[in-house]
Design a protein around this motif. Structure first.
Motif, mmCIF file in Angstrom:
data_model
loop_
_atom_site.group_PDB
_atom_site.id
_atom_site.type_symbol
_atom_site.label_atom_id
_atom_site.label_comp_id
_atom_site.label_asym_id
_atom_site.label_seq_id
_atom_site.Cartn_x
_atom_site.Cartn_y
_atom_site.Cartn_z
ATOM 1 N N ARG A 132 61.218 22.935 49.765
ATOM 2 C CA ARG A 132 60.215 23.917 49.390
ATOM 3 C C ARG A 132 58.818 23.069 49.280
ATOM 4 O O ARG A 132 57.759 23.592 49.867
ATOM 5 N N ALA A 133 58.832 21.852 48.788
ATOM 6 C CA ALA A 133 57.560 21.322 48.653
ATOM 7 C C ALA A 133 56.914 20.754 50.076
ATOM 8 O O ALA A 133 55.651 20.909 50.147
ATOM 9 N N THR A 188 49.670 27.352 52.803
ATOM 10 C CA THR A 188 50.154 25.964 52.647
ATOM 11 C C THR A 188 48.814 25.076 52.372
ATOM 12 O O THR A 188 47.697 25.443 52.797
ATOM 13 N N SER A 189 49.209 23.859 52.057
ATOM 14 C CA SER A 189 47.935 22.927 51.834
ATOM 15 C C SER A 189 47.483 22.711 53.113
ATOM 16 O O SER A 189 46.268 22.007 53.204
ATOM 17 N N ASP A 205 63.530 31.810 51.047
ATOM 18 C CA ASP A 205 62.528 31.584 49.839
ATOM 19 C C ASP A 205 61.092 30.929 50.538
ATOM 20 O O ASP A 205 59.899 31.504 50.365
ATOM 21 N N ILE A 206 61.460 29.846 51.307
ATOM 22 C CA ILE A 206 60.271 29.292 51.916
ATOM 23 C C ILE A 206 59.702 29.966 52.907
ATOM 24 O O ILE A 206 58.387 30.345 52.966
ATOM 25 N N THR A 238 62.051 19.664 40.934
ATOM 26 C CA THR A 238 60.425 20.019 41.406
ATOM 27 C C THR A 238 59.770 18.451 40.963
ATOM 28 O O THR A 238 58.814 18.265 41.772
ATOM 29 N N ASP A 269 57.901 16.585 43.912
ATOM 30 C CA ASP A 269 56.398 16.122 43.807
ATOM 31 C C ASP A 269 55.996 14.984 44.149
ATOM 32 O O ASP A 269 55.261 14.623 44.979
ATOM 33 N N ALA A 325 57.451 32.570 51.043
ATOM 34 C CA ALA A 325 56.328 32.039 50.668
ATOM 35 C C ALA A 325 55.136 31.708 51.614
ATOM 36 O O ALA A 325 54.206 31.110 51.596
ATOM 37 N N GLY A 363 56.069 29.739 54.490
ATOM 38 C CA GLY A 363 56.398 28.454 54.961
ATOM 39 C C GLY A 363 57.235 28.658 56.154
ATOM 40 O O GLY A 363 57.823 29.771 56.618
ATOM 41 N N ALA A 389 55.507 23.716 51.891
ATOM 42 C CA ALA A 389 54.217 24.032 51.208
ATOM 43 C C ALA A 389 53.247 23.154 51.642
ATOM 44 O O ALA A 389 51.928 23.593 51.671
ATOM 45 N N GLU A 390 53.545 22.189 52.059
ATOM 46 C CA GLU A 390 52.370 21.204 52.496
ATOM 47 C C GLU A 390 52.212 21.631 54.104
ATOM 48 O O GLU A 390 51.534 20.852 55.026
#
Ligand code: NDP
Length: 253
Positions: free
Chosen positions: A25-26, A1-2, A50-51, A224, A228, A54, A56, A29-30
């Motif tokens: 999801r976004a 993640t960011s 999914d998260i 998405t 974003d 990935a 998260g 990912a942060e």
């Protein structure tokens, strides 16, 4: 993640499909721990899986936002379980268009119940927690993101009650923004144009067809793209508040 949302907890309503699922999801990912809320548990399970796959963090919250008691309990449950609430994305919504004349009244009831009342229930329950998070490390700022629509700015023939609900979301959001922004709760309004999601699935066939014809051959936004924008505005520095985002597919007039 960011890592930009590390240590935060985010609640996304309507996270079982479309914009909400992409936003869950976004934000994960942060680095946010995401609570994904909606009615369809099987679909929420997929999003959360999914998260987690990935890398998260996310959990499922089965919730009908039109149930006032359940909405409040869900919000308080997030804080009881995870200790805080930093970001709320009020995304659950429905569009049931058509002429006013002879419209099925239950369609109007559903839109007002979900798009307006559901959003209000979640906002009301979340606000005290957001105000606490806004004073807490790591960010010392909190976010409520309310999903309106181009339909919340521009009324159109055949969309009267959807227009009413989304204009209402915009009005409420701006009033609330003024109330809490000095205390570092940012209230943001996101107004997407046409996005390829399941939104049209609930429309009567003739209404759906008219809408599809309007956008035929045009390159719509993807969920998405909107996610974003949401991730962008909740990752701004503490002193920056993006109050409003209007995002259309380039080919939408
Ligand atoms: P989808 O139909 O894919 O998603 C709608 C989401 O809302 C689903 O997750 C659904 O989950 C949830 N939802 C509906 N009713 C309830 C309820 N009573 N309680 C909890 N959750 C509920 O469509 P979109 O992703 O497109 O829609 C998301 C938001 O974006 C809506 O507010 C919509 O008005 C707005 N919007 C969409 C645009 C578009 O063109 N697609 C354009 C502008 C705005 P479930 O059924 O599992 O409860």
């Amino acid at each position: 993640t960011s890592g930009r949302l590390d240590g935060t907890v985010a609640l996304v309503t309507g996270a079982s499909s479309g914009i909400g699922a992409a936003t869950a999801r976004a934000l994960a990912a942060e680095g946010a721990l995401v609570v994904a809320a909606a009615r369809r548990k099987d679909r929420l399970d997929e999003v959360v899986e999914d998260i987690v796959d990935a890398g998260g963090r996310a959990t499922v919250c089965e919730l009908d936002v039109t149930d006032q008691t359940a909405a409040a309990a869900a919000v308080d449950g997030v804080v009881a379980e995870h200790g805080r609430l930093d970001v709320v994305v009020n995304n659950a919504g429905m569009m049931l268009n058509g002429p006013v004349e002879d419209a099925p009244l239950d369609e109007w009831e559903r839109m007002v119940d979900i798009n307006v009342k559901g959003l209000l229930y979640v906002a009301h329950a979340a606000l005290p927690h957001l105000l606490v998070a806004a004073e807490a490390e790591p960010r010392r700022v909190a976010d409520m993101v309310n999903i309106s629509s181009v339909a919340g700015r521009v009324p159109r023939l055949g969309a009267g009650v959807y227009n009413l609900t989304k204009h209402g979301v915009g009005a409420f959001s701006e009033s609330l923004r003024q109330e809490v922004t000095e205390r570092h709760v940012r209230v943001s309004l996101v107004e997407p144009g046409a996005v390829a999601t399941e939104l049209l699935d609930h429309q009567r066939p003739d209404v759906r067809e008219a809408y599809q014809n309007r956008f035929r051959g045009k390159d719509l936004l993807q969920a998405t793209d909107v996610a974003d924008a949401i991730a962008y505005l909740v990752t701004r520095p503490r002193h920056v508040a993006i109050n409003e985002v209007l995002v259309r597919p380039t080919q939408q007039q």
